[in-house]
Design a protein around this motif. Structure first.
Motif, short mmCIF file in Angstrom:
data_model
loop_
_atom_site.label_atom_id
_atom_site.label_comp_id
_atom_site.label_asym_id
_atom_site.label_seq_id
_atom_site.Cartn_x
_atom_site.Cartn_y
_atom_site.Cartn_z
N UNK A 96 0.75 -1.34 0.11
CA UNK A 96 -0.05 0.10 -0.02
C UNK A 96 0.94 1.48 0.09
N UNK A 97 2.14 1.31 0.70
CA UNK A 97 3.01 2.11 0.60
C UNK A 97 3.46 2.76 -0.86
N UNK A 98 3.57 1.68 -1.56
CA UNK A 98 3.90 1.87 -2.82
C UNK A 98 5.13 2.58 -3.10
N UNK A 99 5.97 2.23 -2.27
CA UNK A 99 7.49 2.81 -2.50
C UNK A 99 7.91 3.98 -1.94
N UNK A 100 6.83 4.75 -1.24
CA UNK A 100 7.21 5.84 -0.28
C UNK A 100 7.10 5.61 0.82
N UNK A 101 7.38 6.45 1.85
CA UNK A 101 7.60 6.21 3.21
C UNK A 101 6.44 6.99 3.83
N UNK A 102 5.53 6.22 4.49
CA UNK A 102 4.51 6.87 5.16
C UNK A 102 4.75 7.20 6.48
N UNK A 103 4.47 8.74 6.83
CA UNK A 103 5.03 9.31 8.10
C UNK A 103 3.48 8.85 9.16
N UNK A 104 3.67 8.22 10.03
CA UNK A 104 2.58 7.93 10.99
C UNK A 104 3.13 8.36 12.30
N UNK A 105 2.17 9.22 13.06
CA UNK A 105 2.61 9.22 14.64
C UNK A 105 1.63 8.39 15.41
N UNK A 106 2.52 7.97 16.44
CA UNK A 106 1.81 7.04 17.39
C UNK A 106 1.58 7.95 18.89
N UNK A 107 0.39 8.30 18.99
CA UNK A 107 0.14 9.58 20.12
C UNK A 107 0.58 8.83 21.36
N UNK A 108 0.66 7.70 21.66
CA UNK A 108 0.38 7.16 22.98
C UNK A 108 1.84 6.66 23.26
N UNK A 109 2.47 6.79 24.59
CA UNK A 109 3.43 6.35 25.11
C UNK A 109 3.57 4.69 25.19
#
Length: 365
Positions: free
Chosen positions: A23-36
């Motif tokens: 699904x990322x298709x060769x790019x880097x997806x930037x995801x924030x995990x909010x919780x410690x």
């Protein structure tokens, strides 16, 4: 969640990982995990390594100890040094540096600082020692605020007048709004399961309505997290921005109305300071006027001074997702879990602590 064997879990994780990468298709997806708690779980399960360059996971401001500013520690120290006061706290908070010292250092110098695992433990101490004031350091998000509020209600019902709260409770949605308003560069959010179990989904609606940011509530097992990341990757690939709940076995759309009622009966929202994020509108919880006889800041007449952050510490940038812990010049050098400079290295759920304990200690993870 259906119970799986280790082998079945491994196969499921491999399938999810492969789909996310596709699904990322060769790019880097930037995801924030909010919780410690998510930050620690992601490291513990090796999810960063599984996803490789397809997903960059960025830790957010979801560690309550980390976002508590130094002047709160200073106020707690002022409590601890007053005659006749017993200070009670969760253990993580003791080693967080204040402007000049920590609670652990004050304890070593003779202050009566005690570690508890619940505000009810602090209430029990107040019952045992009615001649002394017992202050509980009420730190945390919507997850823990109802528990402290319930302890206060129990104290009032039992006529325990020497039980006090020093509240630094905060609420998560205003912090997310602040990050996005300041232009955080993200493709999606992993929303905290624990907080969501209390507040439900509605308080997050602005994430998609105003910022068009894919957002998914996630649980804490490896497959929970990977499933939520896949849901985000599907949205991103399709150009959609929706609020999804991938932790339905725990999080109900309406949250926990009873917990929210207790929280809102006892607390009212106010503007408060967050470490690294500054003053955020209506993001803190203080006791309502009817309960101010239990407010340690008023009863003990505490005066809060501006916070002084440790020189060179980059906790603020880490909490904003603008810097990975290993990019801080103090990380794994002057700042380690044994000798922390910043709060993010103290708490078990702090991003710096997780990078140090599970990562490559200065070489990235």
């Amino acid at each position: 969640m259906q119970m799986l064997t280790a082998e079945e879990t491994g196969r499921a994780a491999a399938r999810l990982t492969a789909e996310i990468k596709k699904l990322a298709g060769g790019r880097t997806i930037r995801i924030m995990e909010v919780c410690g708690t998510h930050t620690v779980a992601i490291f513990r399960h090796g999810i960063r390594q599984l996803l490789g360059d397809a997903v960059e996971l960025i830790s957010g401001p979801g560690c309550p100890v980390c976002v508590t500013p130094a002047n709160y520690i200073d106020a707690a120290l002022a409590c601890a040094k007053q005659p006749g006061v017993i200070l009670t706290s969760y253990g993580d908070l003791l080693r967080v540096p204040g402007s000049r010292e920590s609670l652990a250092e004050a304890k070593a110098q003779g202050a009566d600082v005690r570690v508890v695992v619940s505000p009810l433990d602090a209430l029990a101490i107040a019952r045992q020692e009615p001649q002394r004031k017992v202050v509980f350091l009420a730190v945390g998000f919507e997850t823990t605020a109802p528990t402290a509020a319930a302890a206060l209600l129990s104290a009032r019902q039992a006529g325990v007048e020497n039980f006090l709260l020093l509240s630094a409770h905060k609420t998560v949605p205003p912090a997310l709004r602040s990050l996005l308003t300041q232009g955080a560069c993200l493709d999606g959010l992993l929303l905290p399961g624990h907080v969501s179990a209390v507040i439900g989904l509605a308080p997050y609606r602005f994430l998609v309505d105003e910022f068009a940011l894919p957002s998914v509530v996630a649980g804490f097992e490896a497959l929970d997290i990977l499933t939520a990341i896949r849901a985000l990757a599907r949205q991103i690939a399709a150009g959609r921005a929706e609020l999804e709940n991938q932790y339905r076995r725990v999080v109900l759309p309406q949250g926990n109305p009873q917990a929210m009622k207790i929280l809102l009966d006892v607390y009212q929202p106010v503007d408060v300071e967050w470490r690294g994020l500054g003053l955020l509108k209506e993001s803190g919880l203080v006791l309502r006027p009817a309960y101010q006889v239990y407010d340690a800041s008023l009863v003990l007449q505490l005066k809060t001074q501006p916070a002084v952050e440790p020189k060179g510490c980059c906790c603020g940038l880490v909490l904003q997702g603008r810097m990975q812990p290993a990019q801080c010049p103090l990380f794994a050098r002057e700042c380690t879990p044994l000798k922390p400079v910043g709060a993010c290295m103290v708490s078990r759920e702090g991003a710096c602590s997780a990078w140090y304990n599970y990562g490559k200690r200065g070489e990235g993870a």
